[in-house]
Design a protein around this motif. Structure first.
Motif, PDB file in Angstrom:
ATOM      1  N   HIS A  19       0.850  -1.231   0.160  1.00 55.00           N
ATOM      2  CA  HIS A  19      -0.015   0.053  -0.144  1.00 55.00           C
ATOM      3  C   HIS A  19       1.024   1.580  -0.222  1.00 55.00           C
ATOM      4  CE1 HIS A  19      -3.736  -2.947   1.054  1.00 55.00           C
ATOM      5  NE2 HIS A  19      -2.671  -3.093   1.593  1.00 55.00           N
ATOM      6  N   PRO A  20       1.633   1.747  -0.991  1.00 55.63           N
ATOM      7  CA  PRO A  20       2.620   3.144  -1.053  1.00 55.63           C
ATOM      8  C   PRO A  20       1.463   3.732  -1.035  1.00 55.63           C
ATOM      9  CG  PRO A  20       1.796   1.792  -2.967  1.00 55.63           C
ATOM     10  CD  PRO A  20       1.950   0.947  -2.001  1.00 55.63           C
ATOM     11  N   GLU A  21       2.246   4.942  -0.462  1.00 51.15           N
ATOM     12  CA  GLU A  21       1.435   6.005  -0.351  1.00 51.15           C
ATOM     13  C   GLU A  21       2.905   7.535  -0.535  1.00 51.15           C
ATOM     14  OE1 GLU A  21       0.139   6.417   4.307  1.00 51.15           O
ATOM     15  OE2 GLU A  21      -1.820   5.090   3.217  1.00 51.15           O
ATOM     16  N   THR A  22       2.269   8.595  -0.978  1.00 54.67           N
ATOM     17  CA  THR A  22       2.726   9.909  -1.046  1.00 54.67           C
ATOM     18  C   THR A  22       3.403  10.554   0.388  1.00 54.67           C
ATOM     19  OG1 THR A  22       2.586  11.884  -1.807  1.00 54.67           O
ATOM     20  CG2 THR A  22       0.822  11.512  -0.107  1.00 54.67           C
ATOM     21  N   GLU A  23       5.178  10.800   0.548  1.00 53.08           N
ATOM     22  CA  GLU A  23       5.299  10.885   1.700  1.00 53.08           C
ATOM     23  C   GLU A  23       5.065  12.845   1.686  1.00 53.08           C
ATOM     24  OE1 GLU A  23       9.130   8.637   1.914  1.00 53.08           O
ATOM     25  OE2 GLU A  23       9.480   9.973   0.452  1.00 53.08           O
ATOM     26  N   LEU A  24       4.208  13.454   1.599  1.00 55.04           N
ATOM     27  CA  LEU A  24       3.709  14.580   1.666  1.00 55.04           C
ATOM     28  C   LEU A  24       2.505  14.128   2.512  1.00 55.04           C
ATOM     29  CD1 LEU A  24       3.022  16.229  -1.746  1.00 55.04           C
ATOM     30  CD2 LEU A  24       5.002  16.535   0.149  1.00 55.04           C
ATOM     31  N   ASN A  25       1.983  14.498   4.190  1.00 54.46           N
ATOM     32  CA  ASN A  25       1.080  15.213   4.676  1.00 54.46           C
ATOM     33  C   ASN A  25       0.529  15.808   5.251  1.00 54.46           C
ATOM     34  OD1 ASN A  25       3.463  13.706   6.014  1.00 54.46           O
ATOM     35  ND2 ASN A  25       4.098  15.119   7.968  1.00 54.46           N
ATOM     36  N   TYR A  26      -0.722  15.477   4.261  1.00 54.61           N
ATOM     37  CA  TYR A  26      -2.297  15.746   4.100  1.00 54.61           C
ATOM     38  C   TYR A  26      -3.515  14.714   4.149  1.00 54.61           C
ATOM     39  CZ  TYR A  26      -3.535  11.763   0.683  1.00 54.61           C
ATOM     40  OH  TYR A  26      -3.902  10.884  -0.010  1.00 54.61           O
ATOM     41  N   THR A  27      -4.485  15.768   4.889  1.00 50.09           N
ATOM     42  CA  THR A  27      -5.772  14.331   5.716  1.00 50.09           C
ATOM     43  C   THR A  27      -6.611  15.039   3.985  1.00 50.09           C
ATOM     44  OG1 THR A  27      -6.064  16.455   6.828  1.00 50.09           O
ATOM     45  CG2 THR A  27      -5.270  14.931   7.783  1.00 50.09           C
ATOM     46  N   THR A  28      -7.013  15.609   4.385  1.00 48.61           N
ATOM     47  CA  THR A  28      -8.376  16.633   2.339  1.00 48.61           C
ATOM     48  C   THR A  28      -7.227  16.362   0.528  1.00 48.61           C
ATOM     49  OG1 THR A  28      -7.935  18.207   3.213  1.00 48.61           O
ATOM     50  CG2 THR A  28      -9.363  17.328   4.620  1.00 48.61           C
ATOM     51  N   PRO A  29      -8.060  16.064   0.436  1.00 42.53           N
ATOM     52  CA  PRO A  29      -7.810  16.694  -0.855  1.00 42.53           C
ATOM     53  C   PRO A  29      -7.469  17.842  -1.485  1.00 42.53           C
ATOM     54  CG  PRO A  29     -10.053  15.928  -1.233  1.00 42.53           C
ATOM     55  CD  PRO A  29      -9.074  16.242   0.124  1.00 42.53           C
ATOM     56  N   PHE A  30      -7.876  18.872  -0.807  1.00 44.23           N
ATOM     57  CA  PHE A  30      -7.181  20.548  -0.671  1.00 44.23           C
ATOM     58  C   PHE A  30      -5.172  20.457   0.139  1.00 44.23           C
ATOM     59  CE2 PHE A  30      -6.315  25.032   1.460  1.00 44.23           C
ATOM     60  CZ  PHE A  30      -6.261  25.137  -0.032  1.00 44.23           C
ATOM     61  N   GLU A  31      -5.676  19.884   0.974  1.00 43.21           N
ATOM     62  CA  GLU A  31      -3.922  19.768   1.988  1.00 43.21           C
ATOM     63  C   GLU A  31      -3.255  18.994   0.421  1.00 43.21           C
ATOM     64  OE1 GLU A  31      -5.730  19.831   6.270  1.00 43.21           O
ATOM     65  OE2 GLU A  31      -4.109  17.640   5.516  1.00 43.21           O
ATOM     66  N   LEU A  32      -3.719  17.835  -0.643  1.00 41.53           N
ATOM     67  CA  LEU A  32      -2.679  17.855  -0.893  1.00 41.53           C
ATOM     68  C   LEU A  32      -2.329  18.517  -1.555  1.00 41.53           C
ATOM     69  CD1 LEU A  32      -1.524  14.915  -1.528  1.00 41.53           C
ATOM     70  CD2 LEU A  32      -3.189  14.294  -2.890  1.00 41.53           C
TER      71      LEU A  32
END
Length: 211
Positions: A19-32
């Motif tokens: 389950h690979p994920e981005t290393e950017l921290n975010y919780t919502t599409p806007f934060e991403l």
């Protein structure tokens, strides 16, 4: 490179990291979206350092817009090109409020119409936030695709097209994350860590390095 070899490459990458994920921290599409805009020519670590302070204070289009240009710059001034990025983020927030009810659109056309958002950023958001099979070709993916022989191409658009066509469908959703992480930590630019690479025997790079 044949289909069988590509399938084996992605099978191994999936087994190592299901389950690979981005290393950017975010919780919502806007934060991403904001994090990806800020990450151009900057490290994810550097962006996280800034957004970890920004998002508890302002993490919606309205809240960031209300900070104003100077207010936003205070939070992101440790990131390269922060002046132009701040301008883009403020304009982007305004456009989201005016045209999209403060929501991040889930289609390429509307995303790419936002200030500071190009094809690569749109692809990251579509894939990571909205789980659409896209390929955001950055320097890591471009290098890995060419060096390994998975999908060689002269420019990012060519590599993106070939990856979308050649990566077996079952791996397409997460392929962009696997390739980025592989390029970031194993198939690095100057001296690839071939001895520590789990696909070394499948890779078609001629000048393999010995650790």
């Amino acid at each position: 490179m044949n289909k069988q070899k590509r399938t084996e490459i992605f099978t191994r990458l999936r087994e190592a990291n299901p389950h690979p994920e981005t290393e950017l921290n975010y919780t919502t599409p806007f934060e991403l979206l904001v994090a990806v805009v800020l990450s151009a020519q900057a490290t994810d670590k550097g962006v996280n350092k800034a957004t970890d302070k920004l998002y508890p204070v302002a993490n919606t289009p309205q809240a960031i817009y209300d900070l104003g240009l100077d207010g936003l710059k205070e939070y992101i001034k440790t990131i390269g090109l922060y002046n132009s990025k701040a301008e883009n983020v403020i304009k982007l927030c305004r456009q989201l409020l005016d045209k999209h009810g403060g929501e991040v659109p889930d289609n390429r056309k509307d995303l790419e119409a936002l200030p500071g958002v190009g094809r690569k950023t749109a692809n990251v958001v579509l894939n990571t936030a909205f789980r659409q099979p896209t390929m955001a070709v950055d320097t890591h993916i471009f290098r890995v695709a060419n060096r390994t022989g998975i999908a060689p191409g002269k420019n990012v658009v060519e590599v993106e097209d070939r990856l979308m066509r050649l990566v077996p469908k079952e791996f397409l959703m997460d392929a962009h994350h696997w390739l980025i992480l592989h390029g970031r930590y194993t198939c690095v630019a100057r001296k690839p860590r071939c001895g520590a690479c789990l696909i070394e025997d499948l890779c078609e790079f001629k000048d393999k390095t010995v650790e």
